[in-house]
Design a protein around this motif. Structure first.
Motif, mmCIF file in Angstrom:
data_model
loop_
_atom_site.group_PDB
_atom_site.id
_atom_site.type_symbol
_atom_site.label_atom_id
_atom_site.label_comp_id
_atom_site.label_asym_id
_atom_site.label_seq_id
_atom_site.Cartn_x
_atom_site.Cartn_y
_atom_site.Cartn_z
ATOM 1 N N ALA A 1 -44.486 87.706 11.198
ATOM 2 C CA ALA A 1 -45.766 87.686 10.889
ATOM 3 C C ALA A 1 -46.550 87.621 12.235
ATOM 4 O O ALA A 1 -47.823 88.130 12.242
ATOM 5 C CB ALA A 1 -46.005 86.437 10.079
ATOM 6 N N THR A 2 -46.173 86.800 13.002
ATOM 7 C CA THR A 2 -46.892 86.579 14.271
ATOM 8 C C THR A 2 -47.101 87.890 15.014
ATOM 9 O O THR A 2 -47.897 88.128 15.736
ATOM 10 C CB THR A 2 -46.449 85.457 15.241
ATOM 11 N N SER A 3 -45.818 88.445 15.144
ATOM 12 C CA SER A 3 -45.886 89.754 15.859
ATOM 13 C C SER A 3 -46.758 90.934 15.038
ATOM 14 O O SER A 3 -47.571 91.645 15.715
ATOM 15 C CB SER A 3 -44.508 90.496 15.754
ATOM 16 N N LEU A 4 -46.911 90.632 13.740
ATOM 17 C CA LEU A 4 -47.813 91.736 13.070
ATOM 18 C C LEU A 4 -49.352 91.113 13.208
ATOM 19 O O LEU A 4 -50.249 92.118 13.350
ATOM 20 C CB LEU A 4 -47.622 91.603 11.452
ATOM 21 N N ALA A 5 -49.673 89.644 13.472
ATOM 22 C CA ALA A 5 -51.032 89.333 13.637
ATOM 23 C C ALA A 5 -51.180 89.980 15.071
ATOM 24 O O ALA A 5 -52.527 90.328 15.284
ATOM 25 C CB ALA A 5 -50.736 87.868 13.678
ATOM 26 N N VAL A 6 -50.515 89.936 16.006
ATOM 27 C CA VAL A 6 -50.646 90.519 17.564
ATOM 28 C C VAL A 6 -51.097 92.001 17.302
ATOM 29 O O VAL A 6 -51.892 92.504 17.919
ATOM 30 C CB VAL A 6 -49.372 90.229 18.431
ATOM 31 N N VAL A 7 -50.357 92.729 16.337
ATOM 32 C CA VAL A 7 -50.615 94.231 16.331
ATOM 33 C C VAL A 7 -51.983 94.201 15.493
ATOM 34 O O VAL A 7 -52.659 95.176 16.049
ATOM 35 C CB VAL A 7 -49.659 94.845 15.417
ATOM 36 N N LEU A 8 -52.357 93.368 14.582
ATOM 37 C CA LEU A 8 -53.501 93.679 14.006
ATOM 38 C C LEU A 8 -54.722 93.413 14.821
ATOM 39 O O LEU A 8 -55.804 93.866 14.718
ATOM 40 C CB LEU A 8 -53.615 92.703 12.593
ATOM 41 N N ARG A 9 -54.553 92.285 15.519
ATOM 42 C CA ARG A 9 -55.673 91.732 16.396
ATOM 43 C C ARG A 9 -55.308 91.325 17.611
ATOM 44 O O ARG A 9 -55.256 90.104 18.034
ATOM 45 C CB ARG A 9 -56.669 90.718 15.689
ATOM 46 N N PRO A 10 -54.984 92.204 18.607
ATOM 47 C CA PRO A 10 -54.288 91.968 20.055
ATOM 48 C C PRO A 10 -55.187 90.998 20.804
ATOM 49 O O PRO A 10 -54.883 90.092 21.555
ATOM 50 C CB PRO A 10 -53.841 93.091 20.688
ATOM 51 N N LYS A 11 -56.628 91.095 20.826
ATOM 52 C CA LYS A 11 -57.608 90.273 21.651
ATOM 53 C C LYS A 11 -57.345 88.665 21.166
ATOM 54 O O LYS A 11 -58.012 88.222 22.064
ATOM 55 C CB LYS A 11 -58.872 90.952 21.428
#
Length: 189
Positions: A61-71
């Motif tokens: 989930a945190t990896s997906l969150a990084v992909v969704l909003r890397p900034k």
């Protein structure tokens, strides 16, 4: 258990798997699940599937969150997000620790909710296994693998959206000293 009770029980186990990322509560849920795979009753094997699925959620989930909003994430967190895919797929919950340590008030509740959704969904849909570890690498040993994978995907999406929302709606205040330190670190790199 009927479907509603199975969802609640799986949700509780799923939340336990995510609350301390490999700590005492996580291990209690895991050991309970491992003890149940020794049972001759196939219904007991659903517990292991729910626990394994939920334990995969935090790093995925945190990896997906990084992909969704890397900034919303530091460069170190973005790098950890890349490793999180493999760690999560292998059922290594500890891959989320860098994210939780950096931002516990927004990350931990989000992954606990995602893990609860995954554990509850897995158990309610009847996924089961007698294999105690391995993540997707033991997919061949999962009864009802489509439901199991769907539960993981659903929980990861829920948790990732919650992480992104929490970081977007309640941004962390960084002190001037921390900003200067981050700038110095960036300049050294």
């Amino acid at each position: 258990l009927d479907t509603a009770a199975a969802f609640l029980f799986g949700g509780l186990l799923g939340a336990m798997m995510c609350v301390d990322m490999g700590g005492m509560i996580n291990k209690a849920a895991y050991l309970f699940a491992v003890a149940n795979i020794a049972s001759a009753d196939p219904a007991s094997w659903k517990i292991m599937a729910a626990v394994m699925a939920a334990g995969m959620v935090p790093p995925l989930a945190t990896s997906l969150a990084v992909v969704l909003r890397p900034k919303l994430f530091s460069s170190a967190e973005r790098q950890n997000g890349k490793a999180g895919w493999v760690l999560g797929a292998a059922f290594i919950s500890e891959g989320v620790i860098p994210f939780a340590a950096a931002d516990p008030l927004r990350v931990i509740p989000s992954i606990v909710i995602g893990g609860a959704v995954t554990g509850g969904t897995s158990m309610a849909l009847g996924a089961a296994t007698r294999v105690p570890h391995g993540g997707i690498f033991v997919l061949f040993a999962i009864d009802n693998p489509v439901a199991w994978l769907a539960a993981i995907v659903l929980g990861c999406i829920v948790a990732a959206i919650l992480v992104v929302a929490a970081k977007s709606l309640w941004p962390r205040q960084v002190s001037t000293d921390n900003q200067n330190l981050e700038a110095d670190i960036s300049a050294d790199a």
